[in-house]
Design an enzyme around this catalytic site. Structure first.
Site, PDB file in Angstrom:
ATOM      1  N   GLU A 171       1.022  -1.036  -0.229  1.00 42.79           N
ATOM      2  CA  GLU A 171      -0.016   0.015  -0.218  1.00 42.79           C
ATOM      3  C   GLU A 171       1.096   1.737   0.160  1.00 42.79           C
ATOM      4  O   GLU A 171       2.190   1.501   0.509  1.00 42.79           O
ATOM      5  CB  GLU A 171      -0.830   0.414   1.338  1.00 42.79           C
ATOM      6  CG  GLU A 171      -2.139   1.009   1.175  1.00 42.79           C
ATOM      7  CD  GLU A 171      -2.684   1.721   2.841  1.00 42.79           C
ATOM      8  OE1 GLU A 171      -3.549   1.757   3.106  1.00 42.79           O
ATOM      9  OE2 GLU A 171      -1.904   0.628   3.550  1.00 42.79           O
ATOM     10  N   LYS A 199      -9.992   1.900  -2.700  1.00 41.17           N
ATOM     11  CA  LYS A 199      -9.361   2.230  -0.789  1.00 41.17           C
ATOM     12  C   LYS A 199     -11.590   2.221  -0.861  1.00 41.17           C
ATOM     13  O   LYS A 199     -12.425   3.225  -0.409  1.00 41.17           O
ATOM     14  CB  LYS A 199      -8.996   2.039  -0.081  1.00 41.17           C
ATOM     15  CG  LYS A 199      -9.059   1.690   1.298  1.00 41.17           C
ATOM     16  CD  LYS A 199      -7.784   2.371   2.305  1.00 41.17           C
ATOM     17  CE  LYS A 199      -7.479   1.756   3.338  1.00 41.17           C
ATOM     18  NZ  LYS A 199      -6.128   2.220   4.188  1.00 41.17           N
ATOM     19  N   CYS A 255      -5.624  -2.516   2.781  1.00 42.93           N
ATOM     20  CA  CYS A 255      -5.176  -2.331   4.122  1.00 42.93           C
ATOM     21  C   CYS A 255      -6.652  -2.382   5.131  1.00 42.93           C
ATOM     22  O   CYS A 255      -7.195  -3.789   5.469  1.00 42.93           O
ATOM     23  CB  CYS A 255      -4.783  -1.050   4.270  1.00 42.93           C
ATOM     24  SG  CYS A 255      -3.732  -1.225   5.784  1.00 42.93           S
TER      25      CYS A 255
END
Length: 379
Positions: free
Chosen positions: A137, A211, A252
């Site tokens: 990331e 995300k 994440c």
């Protein structure tokens, strides 16, 4: 009494209670912008015949084999109803086995250096036999709200407007590999996203995941971070067919939300890839735990890739990039230093594990249901 629970997307909650006697009572409650929750307790004033019928099935008397067939058919139907729309069958993967590389690399304030360094590590991984390479990331920028807007690239424009993804596209084509390109800050109009790009062996952009769940946390005395100060949340789950199988993408904090992984499994994913940068507080506690949970719950592979740890950085990553198998077993991992983790993915294990533990056939759609809103609305 029998209860059925179902979750749906429309903007009201509707609850009804029916009594199976000569009179009925119906209660409805509407709440704006909430999923539908249906709860149907069924009360029968005369349950003796039902109890007799159930005992006949349990003890093998009565209509015997016909009852068993009905029960089997009912179980299959219940399992199917646990996903809306029904789960897709696991597709035959384009390959049975392949090597994956997790490139745990250091990140510096020098963007050009970061791009060149990632290039060299991808080349090294491909030279060692990797057919799929996963990056961390935010690998081209320090992980900081101050840096996200400065390092952000216009991915859709490409070329000089996005040197990071241009490099990934060139390498995937030249090396004939699939690249799940970690994530970088993406500029789109006046918004900034945390975005992962997937490139196929032809160098073309196959998918772009923004995300979905932003990292907004406050653990007193430990860590506070608010991605929403600069970043905008994505709106779409991302699953993509590649030369090495069907892959679901998360970034994440997306790893913490089991619903997203369940949607990917219901869409036929073989593998979930999560570039991530857990920190020194949550990393030791949750990083491996969450990966193993997502893998064993959904009976598929989970791969994660973190930046290497830089103790003097403003945000210190935990590291420990990992590959987990469909039984929840850690197949390969590392510590916090820079490393390339190479491991084999064997898709024959998916069917083996799902046969040993037939969870897909044992779900109770009469009690619960996962609704894939995007897929349902597209039908």
């Amino acid at each position: 009494m029998k209860a059925a629970l179902a979750f749906h997307h429309p903007s009201t909650i509707s609850r009804s209670i029916f009594f199976s006697s000569s009179s009925s009572l119906s209660l409805s409650l509407s709440v704006s912008r909430s999923p539908i929750l249906k709860f149907y307790p069924k009360l029968n004033a005369n349950n003796n015949s039902n109890l007799t019928h159930q005992n006949q099935i349990l003890h093998g008397s009565g209509s015997g084999s016909r009852n068993i067939r009905i029960m089997a058919s009912s179980s299959a139907s219940m399992a199917e109803q646990a996903r809306a729309p029904p789960a897709l069958p696991l597709p035959a993967p384009p390959v049975d086995k392949f090597m994956i590389a997790l490139c745990q690399i250091t990140v510096t304030p020098d963007k050009e250096r970061n791009i060149a360094h990632a290039r060299s590590k991808i080349q090294e991984a491909a030279a060692k036999g990797a057919k799929l390479v996963l990056l961390p990331e935010i690998w081209n920028s320090p992980y900081s709200n101050d840096c996200f807007p400065v390092y952000a690239e216009d991915i859709d424009a490409g070329g000089d407007a996005s040197p990071s993804t241009t490099m990934l596209s060139q390498l995937s084509r030249n090396l004939n590999i699939t690249i799940v390109g970690g994530s970088i800050p993406e500029r789109s109009g006046d918004r900034i996203f945390n975005t992962c790009c997937v490139f196929g062996t032809d160098g073309n952009l196959k998918a772009k995941h923004r995300k979905i769940h932003l990292f907004d946390i406050d653990i007193p005395g430990k860590i506070t971070f608010m991605e929403s100060k600069t970043l905008t949340a994505g709106e779409t789950p991302t699953i993509v067919d590649t030369e090495v199988g069907r892959i679901g993408i998360g970034i994440c904090y997306d790893l913490r939300f089991q619903e997203l992984a369940m949607i990917y499994a219901a869409r036929g994913a073989h593998l979930l890839c999560y570039p991530g940068a857990f920190n020194m507080t949550t990393g030791p506690l949750h990083w491996e735990l969450l990966q193993r949970a997502r893998a064993v719950d959904n009976q598929l592979y989970v791969a994660t890739c973190s930046p290497a740890r830089e103790p003097g950085a403003g945000y210190v990553a935990w590291g420990h990039s990992t590959l987990v198998g469909p039984f929840g077993e850690v197949l390969a991992t590392t510590e916090h230093e820079e490393a390339i983790i190479l491991a084999e993915i064997d898709y024959s294990l998916l069917e083996l594990r799902r046969t040993s533990l037939p969870l897909l056939k044992q779900r109770r759609g009469d009690l619960y249901q996962l609704v894939d809103v995007k897929r349902l609305n597209s039908q």
